[in-house]
Scaffold this motif. Sequence first.
Motif, mmCIF file in Angstrom:
data_model
loop_
_atom_site.group_PDB
_atom_site.id
_atom_site.type_symbol
_atom_site.label_atom_id
_atom_site.label_comp_id
_atom_site.label_asym_id
_atom_site.label_seq_id
_atom_site.Cartn_x
_atom_site.Cartn_y
_atom_site.Cartn_z
ATOM 1 N N GLU A 161 26.209 17.591 -75.064
ATOM 2 C CA GLU A 161 26.043 16.612 -76.146
ATOM 3 C C GLU A 161 26.417 17.249 -77.478
ATOM 4 O OE1 GLU A 161 22.507 14.103 -78.413
ATOM 5 O OE2 GLU A 161 22.098 14.998 -76.448
ATOM 6 N N ILE A 162 27.130 16.488 -78.307
ATOM 7 C CA ILE A 162 27.427 16.931 -79.670
ATOM 8 C C ILE A 162 26.394 16.294 -80.583
ATOM 9 C CG2 ILE A 162 29.115 16.869 -81.554
ATOM 10 C CD1 ILE A 162 31.239 16.642 -79.177
ATOM 11 N N ILE A 163 25.537 17.123 -81.171
ATOM 12 C CA ILE A 163 24.442 16.623 -82.001
ATOM 13 C C ILE A 163 24.925 16.297 -83.412
ATOM 14 C CG2 ILE A 163 22.192 17.241 -83.017
ATOM 15 C CD1 ILE A 163 21.837 19.098 -80.534
ATOM 16 N N GLU A 164 25.712 17.211 -83.979
ATOM 17 C CA GLU A 164 26.190 16.993 -85.346
ATOM 18 C C GLU A 164 27.565 17.618 -85.504
ATOM 19 O OE1 GLU A 164 24.885 18.057 -89.964
ATOM 20 O OE2 GLU A 164 23.678 18.758 -88.276
ATOM 21 N N ARG A 165 28.501 16.838 -86.054
ATOM 22 C CA ARG A 165 29.838 17.359 -86.286
ATOM 23 C C ARG A 165 29.835 18.359 -87.438
ATOM 24 N NH1 ARG A 165 33.169 17.093 -82.112
ATOM 25 N NH2 ARG A 165 33.377 15.010 -81.249
ATOM 26 N N TRP A 166 30.622 19.421 -87.303
ATOM 27 C CA TRP A 166 30.813 20.409 -88.362
ATOM 28 C C TRP A 166 31.346 19.717 -89.607
ATOM 29 C CZ3 TRP A 166 36.161 22.728 -88.846
ATOM 30 C CH2 TRP A 166 36.246 23.608 -89.922
ATOM 31 N N ARG A 167 32.313 18.839 -89.422
ATOM 32 C CA ARG A 167 32.866 18.076 -90.532
ATOM 33 C C ARG A 167 33.589 16.863 -89.975
ATOM 34 N NH1 ARG A 167 36.987 21.919 -93.507
ATOM 35 N NH2 ARG A 167 37.250 20.041 -94.756
ATOM 36 N N THR A 168 33.792 15.876 -90.820
ATOM 37 C CA THR A 168 34.486 14.657 -90.370
ATOM 38 C C THR A 168 35.756 14.399 -91.169
ATOM 39 O OG1 THR A 168 33.101 13.319 -91.843
ATOM 40 C CG2 THR A 168 32.363 13.566 -89.554
ATOM 41 N N SER A 169 36.007 15.195 -92.228
ATOM 42 C CA SER A 169 37.222 15.021 -93.035
ATOM 43 C C SER A 169 38.104 16.257 -92.903
ATOM 44 C CB SER A 169 36.862 14.795 -94.507
ATOM 45 O OG SER A 169 36.139 13.606 -94.658
ATOM 46 N N PHE A 170 39.414 16.020 -92.817
ATOM 47 C CA PHE A 170 40.356 17.122 -92.641
ATOM 48 C C PHE A 170 41.578 16.922 -93.530
ATOM 49 C CE2 PHE A 170 37.827 17.121 -88.832
ATOM 50 C CZ PHE A 170 37.636 18.474 -88.570
ATOM 51 N N VAL A 171 42.116 18.048 -93.992
ATOM 52 C CA VAL A 171 43.368 18.053 -94.749
ATOM 53 C C VAL A 171 44.500 18.339 -93.777
ATOM 54 C CG1 VAL A 171 44.671 19.194 -96.583
ATOM 55 C CG2 VAL A 171 42.200 18.894 -96.807
ATOM 56 N N GLY A 172 45.626 17.651 -93.970
ATOM 57 C CA GLY A 172 46.752 17.920 -93.089
ATOM 58 C C GLY A 172 48.010 17.223 -93.559
ATOM 59 N N THR A 173 49.010 17.237 -92.687
ATOM 60 C CA THR A 173 50.316 16.638 -92.982
ATOM 61 C C THR A 173 50.470 15.357 -92.178
ATOM 62 O OG1 THR A 173 51.218 18.860 -93.327
ATOM 63 C CG2 THR A 173 52.799 17.066 -93.000
ATOM 64 N N VAL A 174 50.960 14.313 -92.831
ATOM 65 C CA VAL A 174 51.112 13.001 -92.202
ATOM 66 C C VAL A 174 52.409 12.943 -91.395
ATOM 67 C CG1 VAL A 174 51.362 10.524 -92.647
ATOM 68 C CG2 VAL A 174 49.780 11.893 -94.041
ATOM 69 N N GLU A 175 52.298 12.541 -90.131
ATOM 70 C CA GLU A 175 53.464 12.324 -89.258
ATOM 71 C C GLU A 175 53.458 10.853 -88.857
ATOM 72 O OE1 GLU A 175 55.891 14.213 -88.218
ATOM 73 O OE2 GLU A 175 55.265 16.196 -88.956
ATOM 74 N N ILE A 176 54.457 10.084 -89.323
ATOM 75 C CA ILE A 176 54.475 8.636 -89.098
ATOM 76 C C ILE A 176 55.404 8.284 -87.931
ATOM 77 C CG2 ILE A 176 55.044 6.391 -90.107
ATOM 78 C CD1 ILE A 176 54.174 7.446 -92.788
ATOM 79 N N MET A 177 54.849 7.524 -86.960
ATOM 80 C CA MET A 177 55.603 7.003 -85.820
ATOM 81 C C MET A 177 55.888 5.511 -86.090
ATOM 82 S SD MET A 177 55.525 9.800 -84.125
ATOM 83 C CE MET A 177 54.566 11.321 -84.048
ATOM 84 N N PRO A 178 56.646 4.845 -85.189
ATOM 85 C CA PRO A 178 56.961 3.424 -85.430
ATOM 86 C C PRO A 178 55.724 2.536 -85.587
ATOM 87 C CG PRO A 178 58.407 4.312 -83.743
ATOM 88 C CD PRO A 178 57.411 5.380 -84.046
ATOM 89 N N ASN A 179 54.667 2.731 -84.787
ATOM 90 C CA ASN A 179 53.521 1.814 -84.807
ATOM 91 C C ASN A 179 52.195 2.470 -85.191
ATOM 92 O OD1 ASN A 179 55.124 -0.396 -83.839
ATOM 93 N ND2 ASN A 179 55.087 0.608 -81.831
ATOM 94 N N PHE A 180 52.207 3.739 -85.444
ATOM 95 C CA PHE A 180 50.966 4.447 -85.796
ATOM 96 C C PHE A 180 51.363 5.759 -86.459
ATOM 97 C CE2 PHE A 180 52.153 5.306 -81.399
ATOM 98 C CZ PHE A 180 52.224 6.689 -81.378
ATOM 99 N N ALA A 181 50.383 6.601 -86.762
ATOM 100 C CA ALA A 181 50.661 7.893 -87.398
ATOM 101 C C ALA A 181 49.638 8.926 -86.923
ATOM 102 C CB ALA A 181 50.616 7.754 -88.920
ATOM 103 N N PHE A 182 49.923 10.177 -87.219
ATOM 104 C CA PHE A 182 48.985 11.265 -86.967
ATOM 105 C C PHE A 182 48.812 12.079 -88.247
ATOM 106 C CE2 PHE A 182 50.303 10.622 -82.513
ATOM 107 C CZ PHE A 182 49.058 10.639 -81.887
ATOM 108 N N LEU A 183 47.646 12.679 -88.386
ATOM 109 C CA LEU A 183 47.463 13.727 -89.387
ATOM 110 C C LEU A 183 47.368 15.043 -88.641
ATOM 111 C CD1 LEU A 183 46.529 13.998 -92.662
ATOM 112 C CD2 LEU A 183 44.604 15.028 -91.471
#
Length: 590
Positions: free
Chosen positions: A24-46
């Motif tokens: 079980e994961i009780i608490e996340r270390w963090r929920t926000s991340f810095v990164g580079t945006v990669e855009i696909m035709p219908n969605f994207a990734f960071l």
Amino acid sequence: HGDRVKVWLYARRKGARPEGEVVEIIERWRTSFVGTVEIMPNFAFLIPDNKNMPFDLFIPSSKLNGAKQGQKAVARIVEWSPKAKNPVAEIIKVLGDPGLHETEIHAILAEFELPYHFTDEVENDAEKIRSEITEADIRERRDFRDVPTFTVDPEDAMDFDDALSLRQLENGNWEVGIHIADVTHYVKPGSLTEEEAKQRATSVYLVDRVVPMLPEVLSNQICSLNPSEDKLTYSAVFELNHRSEVQDEWFGRTIINSDRRFSYGEAQKVIDTGEGDMHDQILTLHGLAQQLRAKRFAYGAFSFERVEVQFDLDEDGKPLGVRFRDMGTANQLIEEFMLLANRRVAEYVGKKLRGKTFVYRVHDKPDPEKISNFSHFITRFGYKLPSDESNLPKALNNLMKQVAGRSEQNLIETIALRSMAKAVYSTNNIGHYGLAFRHYTHFTSPIRRYPDMMVHRLLSAYLNKEDPGGQDKYNKLCDHSSKMERLANEAERASVKYKQVEFMSERIGQVFEGVISGVTEWGIYVQIIENQCEGMVSVRDLADDYYEYDEENYCLRGRSTAKEYTLGDRVNVEVVKADLEKKQLDYSFA
């Protein structure tokens, strides 16, 4: 990495380390991340910058918030079901195009979840703080406005939170006043400014800027001990004899008017020449400080003076040159009196008011195994540490004198510091091993450290015979302040590393002399001597042999040739690549 989890322990085999499974994961270390945006035709990734985050963040096209292909951005995880490999996230801030100075500095702050600016609400709250000094304020304080007083700070400092005063008493002793900006007179518990300072806990010093703990109207104006202005201060005042022995002490609120603002260079010139403004006061304090310093080292304090890298930047933040900050006897003058104030305030509460809640700055003894490894490491340079642990501080100080000015100085000091425990804030006083103080606190920088504000409030409560409240509250604030200090230090290092990579990006193909500063199974880290820029020679680029990692001896060894690359070796390297996005320098042996 960093998540709090519940683990199911497997049955333990005899002699084996315990094994388990995350259930079980009780608490996340963090929920926000810095990164580079990669855009696909219908969605994207960071694609996260943080190497401890092994998953790309899935971004629905509707949650891009204007982010474009290849830009740096901050994304927040909104959903991560157990069956999905990639968390679903949304872009919450677009930082800009990679490689631009502002983009990268803001990315560093965001990576460590540090703020860039104050909200309008906090700024407005700080603007409402009354700055006028009333007759009632003065009546409640000791008046030092007629006593010779000055500040000494770096040339580019914007805030001045400590001043020194000096006068000779009728008995021939010296009265030394260490006057600290009275921040808690202005910043009240429960205010928005107070809550923001509590959350930030520290100012952050990046390569090109300071991200202050307090809004500028306080840090640079109201609380800053600017020359020729009446200022409210909280002071530690000592009567010292000619051997720098404390004969009497007093703590309380004061008012001062600084006669002169010195830079460290200006104060150093007075010490070196014996001439200049306030030379009588500076030379007397210099003599007293050197006696305090000698006694401190005689008691077993460490002397680590790491080389501090600074950059000359143009108006666009581009690094034009690298220099190293000088630490002269003017720095030691200020340091010794700040240490004296911090120590005696802690002793006053810890000894005279035994058992009272207080915020200490503590530093534990080093891990014997780390010291043993360090002792083994320095033998390759011809140095030796005695086996007697009780003489360790003296032995380390002797070692630092021996390495001073040598090419291996910075490397040995770095490894020595890594062998030490980290100093933290705590209500449990275990002493400060590095300074050889039984009692130590932080009293002298409330403009830039929240623990100093806590210390001012606690000391005031005890001087006024008041109850400051329960210890649990201060335990939590100490833990938070230690965590924020750690993040601020990591952000500072990241900003220096970024500028080092940018500086070396215009030196591709050039050859420099360096020292091997780290050895791992994947590569050899080399620090260039003339500018301290560290890069890596990858093991896969060592084509002359198959190299194996010897962890115990800090080296890579060729299987066929027995050739060794060892921590501390002098080598020549060529700059091959400077990756600004990853903040990495690639070298090859020249």
